[in-house]
Design an enzyme around this catalytic site. Structure first.
Site, PDB file in Angstrom:
ATOM      1  N   CYS A 172       3.108   6.991  -4.985  1.00 64.07           N
ATOM      2  CA  CYS A 172       1.867   6.388  -5.464  1.00 64.07           C
ATOM      3  C   CYS A 172       1.726   6.636  -6.961  1.00 64.07           C
ATOM      4  O   CYS A 172       1.680   7.783  -7.399  1.00 64.07           O
ATOM      5  CB  CYS A 172       0.645   6.954  -4.742  1.00 64.07           C
ATOM      6  SG  CYS A 172      -0.887   6.243  -5.387  1.00 64.07           S
ATOM      7  N   ILE A 199      10.229  -1.253  -2.538  1.00 66.76           N
ATOM      8  CA  ILE A 199       9.744  -0.314  -3.523  1.00 66.76           C
ATOM      9  C   ILE A 199       8.218  -0.259  -3.512  1.00 66.76           C
ATOM     10  O   ILE A 199       7.568  -1.203  -3.073  1.00 66.76           O
ATOM     11  CB  ILE A 199      10.190  -0.716  -4.970  1.00 66.76           C
ATOM     12  CG1 ILE A 199       9.729  -2.147  -5.289  1.00 66.76           C
ATOM     13  CG2 ILE A 199      11.690  -0.573  -5.146  1.00 66.76           C
ATOM     14  CD1 ILE A 199      10.008  -2.656  -6.680  1.00 66.76           C
ATOM     15  N   LYS A 255      -3.271   1.951   5.672  1.00 65.56           N
ATOM     16  CA  LYS A 255      -3.665   2.507   4.371  1.00 65.56           C
ATOM     17  C   LYS A 255      -3.223   3.968   4.226  1.00 65.56           C
ATOM     18  O   LYS A 255      -3.419   4.770   5.143  1.00 65.56           O
ATOM     19  CB  LYS A 255      -5.186   2.395   4.244  1.00 65.56           C
ATOM     20  CG  LYS A 255      -5.775   2.974   2.981  1.00 65.56           C
ATOM     21  CD  LYS A 255      -5.492   2.123   1.762  1.00 65.56           C
ATOM     22  CE  LYS A 255      -5.834   2.861   0.472  1.00 65.56           C
ATOM     23  NZ  LYS A 255      -5.320   2.194  -0.721  1.00 65.56           N
ATOM     24  N   LEU A 300      -5.668   5.802  -3.642  1.00 59.55           N
ATOM     25  CA  LEU A 300      -5.631   6.347  -2.275  1.00 59.55           C
ATOM     26  C   LEU A 300      -7.008   6.573  -1.654  1.00 59.55           C
ATOM     27  O   LEU A 300      -7.235   7.595  -0.999  1.00 59.55           O
ATOM     28  CB  LEU A 300      -4.823   7.654  -2.237  1.00 59.55           C
ATOM     29  CG  LEU A 300      -3.331   7.520  -2.545  1.00 59.55           C
ATOM     30  CD1 LEU A 300      -2.695   8.902  -2.685  1.00 59.55           C
ATOM     31  CD2 LEU A 300      -2.617   6.724  -1.474  1.00 59.55           C
TER      32      LEU A 300
END
Lengths: 246, 316
Positions: free
Chosen positions: B136, B205, B50, B78
Site C-alpha cells: 500500500c 501489481i 477491502k 486503508l
C-alpha cells in the site's frame, strides 16, 4: 442505482461560467439533494453533478465550468446523449417532521441548484420556505425568478453588492421564528450557517467532495461524523447538523 | 462457468478452482455489497475485499482522489472496519450474497499485525485465500515498507506462512498470496524472495506512485500529496511486471493493473497470470466485471482459445 444513456434535450449558458443541461428521464424516483454521475468522453472518472429539478420525463442539472471536464461538457449539444449513473446519494427527506412550518433554504453559488428541487418538493407538501441565495456577483446569478415562480420570497446576497444585499447569505438571514434550515454551498458558508443559526434549530447540510465512484465502493469521499465515518456519496451528501464535526 | 459448448474459463488458483479468472481488486469493490445490488456477484471467480487491518481506521484526510489521463490517483489510506468488524459484520453479510470462497486482503503496520489479522481471517470458513498487501503506497509506516525490500518481504511472508501452517488442524492454513508493489527497481527480486519464504501465489501489481497538482492553488490535488495511480494507463506496466516475474517463479500470479476489457484479460494471462483482477474500472462502470465475464467466451473463440488455462504464460 441504474446506468442510462440520457438524451441531451438542451444545454445552455444561464449565467457567467454557469450552464443548465436538461436530460431525458425514465421516471425513476428521485429525491431533492441526490446527484447523477456523468461519464464524459475522454475523461476517466465520472463527474458528480447535483440534480436541480426533475419531472417524469426530464432531469435538469446546473453546472459551473470549473475544470477541463465541465469545459468539455458545455460543448455537448442537444440531440446527443450522455452516460449517467443515478440516483446517487441520500438526498433531503422532505417528510421529516422536524422541518416544521417555516424552514429556511439557503444556497450559495454552485450549491444553489439542488435547493430548487428541494423548494419545489417543500411547496408541494404545503410548506413555504424562505429562500436565501448567495452569489459572487449578479453576473453569476441564476434561477432567482424560477424560485419566485414557486410563490416563494427570495432574498439575495452578492459579495460585490451588484444585486441585493452586499455580503454573504448570513448577512441576510435571521433565525427568528424559523423552524429548520437546509443549506448547500461552499464549506465556509456551511460553517457560517452552523454558527449563525440558533442551537436548537434542526438543519440539513449538503457537502461536496472529490469522488472516485460516487456509489460507495472506493471510500474516496469519506468524512468523519459523530456517528462514525460516512461516505459523502452514499450516506451523504446530506448530513444532519448534529452529526457534523466542523 | 462454461461460457459456451466450446469455451472453458475455469482456472485453478492455489488449489481452488475458479469458474473464471475475473477477480475484482481490493479497494475497488468494498465488501461486495454495493455491487451485489447491481448483479449476481456469484458469477465472479472470486473477489478481494477491502484491505483489513487490526483496528478500524478512518484513513487519510480528503481529497483522496485525483483524475489522470486514462486513470486515477487514490490515497484512501486503508479505511476499513478492522478485523473484528470484518469478521462480525462484513463476512456474515458477504455470506448472504456470495456462496464462493472470498479473497481476504490483509494489511498492517507491523509484522505482528499482519500475522494476527491474516491468522484470524484465515480461520473464517468463507475465506479461500489470504492476499497479503505489503504494497500500500498510502500509509507512512508499514504497507509498502514491507514490500520494497526483499528481506522485509520475505520476513513478513515467512512469519504469516508459519502462523497459517500452525493453525492447519483448525482449517486455517489457507493459501497465502502476496500482493507486490511496482514501486521498486526489480519486482521479480521481491517475488522470488516471497516464493522462497513460503508464498503460495503473488498478486502483481498494486498502484504506481504518482501525483497531480492543482494549477489554481499550486498545491497537490490530494491531501496526502502522493498517492497510487491506477486505471487503463498502467496496464502495460503491469503486463511487463507479470511477464518478467512469470519467468522467475513457479507459484501462480494474479495479474492486476489497468484491466478493463476481455482483451486485457487475455493479454494478462498470456503474460503469465492465472487470475486477473479488475480494479479502477469497477469505479467507472460498476457492471464491468459482469460484462467482461459475459464477453470472454466470444473473445476466446475469436482467438481460437478453448481452455482459458491453456494460454497462461503463452506469450513466453
Amino acid at each position: 442505482m441504474k446506468n442510462r444513456k440520457a438524451e441531451i434535450i438542451s444545454n445552455r449558458q444561464i449565467a457567467e461560467n454557469t450552464y443548465e443541461m436538461i436530460l431525458s428521464h425514465d421516471g425513476t424516483e428521485l429525491k431533492p439533494g441526490q446527484f447523477i454521475n456523468i461519464k464524459l468522453e475522454g475523461f476517466f472518472l465520472r463527474r458528480p453533478i447535483s440534480i436541480c429539478d426533475w419531472d417524469e420525463k426530464t432531469i435538469t442539472i446546473i453546472y459551473k465550468t470549473v475544470g477541463r471536464g465541465t469545459e468539455a461538457m458545455k460543448r455537448y449539444v442537444s440531440g446527443g446523449s450522455i452516460d449517467i449513473l443515478l440516483p446517487l446519494g441520500n438526498g433531503y427527506d422532505v417528510s421529516d417532521e422536524r422541518i416544521g412550518q417555516k424552514p429556511i433554504v439557503v444556497g450559495g453559488g454552485a450549491g444553489v441548484p439542488p435547493m430548487f428541487g428541494l423548494c419545489r418538493e417543500l411547496v408541494a407538501r404545503g410548506s413555504k420556505p424562505l429562500v436565501v441565495l448567495g452569489f459572487r456577483s449578479s453576473k453569476e446569478m441564476f434561477y432567482i425568478e424560477k424560485f419566485r415562480e414557486l410563490g416563494l420570497e427570495v432574498a439575495v446576497a452578492t459579495e460585490d453588492g451588484s444585486y441585493g444585499v452586499k455580503g454573504f447569505v448570513t448577512d441576510v438571514l435571521s433565525d427568528s421564528e424559523c423552524t429548520s434550515f437546509f443549506t448547500c454551498g461552499p464549506e465556509g458558508m456551511l460553517k457560517a450557517m452552523d454558527s449563525t443559526m440558533g442551537r436548537g434549530i434542526s438543519g440539513w447540510f449538503s457537502f461536496e467532495e472529490r469522488m472516485g465512484c460516487g456509489f460507495g465502493a472506493c471510500m474516496g469521499c469519506s468524512c468523519e461524523t459523530r456517528y462514525g465515518s460516512k461516505r459523502i456519496c452514499k450516506e451523504g451528501p446530506v448530513l444532519e447538523r448534529e452529526e457534523i464535526i466542523w | 462457468m462454461v461460457g459456451s459448448d466450446r469455451t472453458n474459463m475455469k482456472v485453478e488458483l492455489c488449489g481452488i478452482t475458479l469458474d473464471n479468472p475475473i477477480i475484482p481488486a481490493s479497494g475497488t469493490f468494498g465488501f461486495g455489497r454495493e455491487f451485489a445490488e447491481l448483479y449476481d456477484i456469484n458469477i465472479l471467480g472470486t473477489f478481494s475485499f477491502k484491505g483489513t487491518t487490526g483496528k478500524n481506521r478512518f484513513g487519510n484526510p480528503t481529497p483522496r482522489i485525483a483524475e489522470c489521463t486514462e486513470g486515477m490517483i487514490n490515497s484512501v489510506g486503508l479505511e476499513n472496519p478492522g478485523v473484528d468488524g470484518v469478521i462480525n459484520e462484513e463476512l456474515p453479510e458477504i455470506s448472504k450474497m456470495f456462496n464462493k470462497s472470498v479473497m481476504a486482503n490483509v494489511s498492517g503496520f507491523s509484522l505482528e499485525e499482519y500475522v494476527e489479522v491474516a491468522g484470524r481471517l484465515a480461520l473464517q470458513k468463507q475465506v479461500g485465500w489470504i492476499e497479503l498487501n505489503i504494497s500500500c503506497p498510502n500509509v507512512h509506516r508499514g504497507g509498502m515498507a514491507f514490500g520494497t525490500d526483499p528481506k522485509e518481504a520475505a520476513r513478513v511472508t515467512g512469519a504469516v506462512k508459519k502462523a497459517l501452517e500452525a493453525q492447519s488442524s483448525d482449517g486455517g492454513n489457507k493459501p497465502l498470496i502476496v500482493k507486490l508493489s511496482p514501486n521498486v527497481t526489480d519486482i521479480s527480486e521481491i517475488a522470488v524472495a516471497c516464493e522462497i519464504a513460503g508464498a503460495d501465489g503473488l498478486t502483481l501489481i498494486n498502484t504506481v506512485q504518482g501525483m497531480r497538482i492543482d494549477l489554481k492553488t499550486g498545491r497537490p490535488v490530494i491531501a496526502n500529496k502522493i498517492g497510487g495511480f491506477s486505471g487503463p494507463a498502467i496496464l502495460p506496466i503491469a503486463l511487463g511486471m507479470v511477464y518478467r516475474t512469470y519467468e522467475k517463479v513457479k507459484i501462480p500470479i494474479v495479474g492486476c493493473g489497468g484491466v478493463s476489457c476481455p482483451e486485457d484479460v487475455l493479454e494478462m494471462m498470456m503474460a503469465g497470470a492465472t487470475g486477473v483482477q479488475v480494479g479502477a474500472a469497477n469505479l467507472v462502470n460498476p457492471w464491468i466485471c459482469q460484462e467482461i465475464i459475459e464477453a470472454l467466451p466470444s473473445q476466446m473463440k475469436k482467438y481460437g482459445i478453448e481452455n482459458l488455462r491453456d494460454i497462461i504464460g503463452g506469450a513466453h
